[in-house]
Design a protein around this motif. Structure first.
Motif, PDB file in Angstrom:
ATOM      1  N   ARG A  26       0.831  -1.209   0.000  1.00  0.00           N
ATOM      2  CA  ARG A  26       0.000   0.000   0.000  1.00  0.00           C
ATOM      3  C   ARG A  26       0.864   1.256   0.000  1.00  0.00           C
ATOM      4  O   ARG A  26       0.653   2.172  -0.803  1.00  0.00           O
ATOM      5  CB  ARG A  26      -0.906  -0.013   1.233  1.00  0.00           C
ATOM      6  N   ASP A 328      -8.084   1.966  -1.524  1.00  0.00           N
ATOM      7  CA  ASP A 328      -7.922   0.689  -0.819  1.00  0.00           C
ATOM      8  C   ASP A 328      -8.272  -0.489  -1.732  1.00  0.00           C
ATOM      9  O   ASP A 328      -7.613  -1.527  -1.698  1.00  0.00           O
ATOM     10  CB  ASP A 328      -8.800   0.664   0.434  1.00  0.00           C
ATOM     11  N   LEU A 344      -5.693  -1.962   5.313  1.00  0.00           N
ATOM     12  CA  LEU A 344      -5.815  -0.787   6.169  1.00  0.00           C
ATOM     13  C   LEU A 344      -4.893  -0.952   7.366  1.00  0.00           C
ATOM     14  O   LEU A 344      -4.970  -1.969   8.069  1.00  0.00           O
ATOM     15  CB  LEU A 344      -7.256  -0.616   6.650  1.00  0.00           C
TER      16      LEU A 344
END
Length: 353
Positions: A26, A328, A344
């Motif tokens: 991420r 996301d 997350l």
């Protein structure tokens, strides 16, 4: 193992160790996308979460709060569902290319692809058509996949090649191809819709229709049941030209007044982004917000206030295109995660457990 046993919290070292590769991915993808926008001469902006209106879409649900003035008076506020209104005010102020990684908040949403708090990547191009956003999406998906070093987008066993040319199909074409329904026969030149005509089309192809379903309910049922599960397999899909009644913030198409300059981006059956040629007519925007809030009142028994500053800013806002991408979800599909909470860093606590 007892199937009813409670799962270990996300902060348990063993659980975090399983999630950590997705989280490192991420960060790498976010850094790569920031580089992309910098090279394209975008300015990254940051918008306030607290707003007088969370947005005025009928089926979006906001978190409400209140502010106290220095003398203790109460004023209602909401956590924004998108940074869109603030970003468009910045366009009115004179910015021309802006991007924003924003934490946004949506109530009544939790599942493998939904979370109450998530990250929205939005960007806007003043003076450019919405086709430029489509090309941005193609480049961004390729860059994210290269950064993740997976070579593909994947979800629930399905794959999509971000390096292949995208499929671009109109909503009307998708309804005909995947459901056998003539959608635009139920939409008039002024954008008004014929509920009974669409209901008859759906009954003809064996789809369920309830007596209290409105046109929008029927449209959504076809989209969710027949269209979306067939989009973005093998290569990404750009679903373009939504009926004007389903595009409250988009301008009308010059090609066909029944549809709007709105598209959504799909990969592996998952919606990733929603882009517009932006509506800048304040009177028309107010009218559409009224329609959306009337529908919200009918279905949910509540409405949200109108952001009058936003409508005032539209008089100064230049012609522009803008898009919101679920960051996301992009990370999920490029890293191979199966649930949004895996990407997350610190998920929202679950209530009612």
């Amino acid at each position: 193992m007892n199937s009813s046993a409670k799962a270990s919290p996300w902060w348990t070292p063993s659980v975090h160790a399983d999630r950590r590769p997705f989280l490192i991915g991420r960060n790498a993808i976010q850094a790569a996308l920031r580089g992309f926008f910098a090279r394209e001469d975008f300015i990254e902006v940051d918008t306030a979460v607290l707003q007088v209106s969370p947005g005025n879409e009928a089926h979006l649900h906001a978190f409400a709060t209140e502010a106290l003035t220095t003398d203790g008076q109460k004023a209602p506020f909401y956590l924004h569902t998108s940074p869109e209104f603030a970003c468009k005010k910045l366009l009115a102020a004179g910015e021309e290319r802006i991007s924003c990684f924003a934490h946004v908040y949506r109530n009544r949403e939790r599942g493998p692809l939904h979370h109450p708090e998530f990250t929205m990547l939005e960007w806007y191009r003043a003076g450019e058509g919405y086709e430029s956003l489509m090309m941005d999406c193609v480049r961004i998906l390729a860059l994210a996949t290269e950064t993740a070093k997976t070579g593909k987008l994947a979800y629930r066993g399905a794959e999509s090649d971000p390096f292949a040319g995208p499929e671009r199909i109109s909503v009307a074409e998708a309804f005909e191809r995947h459901a056998g329904v003539d959608l635009l026969a139920s939409v008039a030149a002024d954008g008004s819709t014929d509920r009974d005509h669409l209901a008859a089309e759906m009954k003809r192809v064996g789809m369920r229709v309830a007596d209290d379903d409105g046109w929008a309910d029927l449209f959504s049922r076809v989209l969710v049941e027949k269209i979306e599960p067939r989009l973005g397999f093998g290569r990404i899909t750009i679903l373009d030209e939504y009926p004007i009644s389903e595009a409250a913030l988009a301008r009308r198409s010059a090609r066909d007044p029944r549809v709007a300059e709105r598209f959504e981006l799909y990969a592996c059956g998952v919606e990733l982004a929603n882009g517009f040629g932006e509506l800048t007519n304040a009177a028309e925007q107010r009218r559409r917000f009224g329609i959306e809030m009337a529908e919200k009142a009918r279905v949910y028994g509540e409405t949200y206030p109108i952001d009058e500053d936003f409508l005032a800013a539209l008089s100064l806002m230049p012609e522009a295109s803008g898009i919101a991408l679920g960051f996301d979800r992009l990370v999920m599909l490029t890293t191979g995660a199966s649930r949004i909470d895996q990407v997350l860093w610190a998920p929202v606590a679950e209530v009612g457990r």
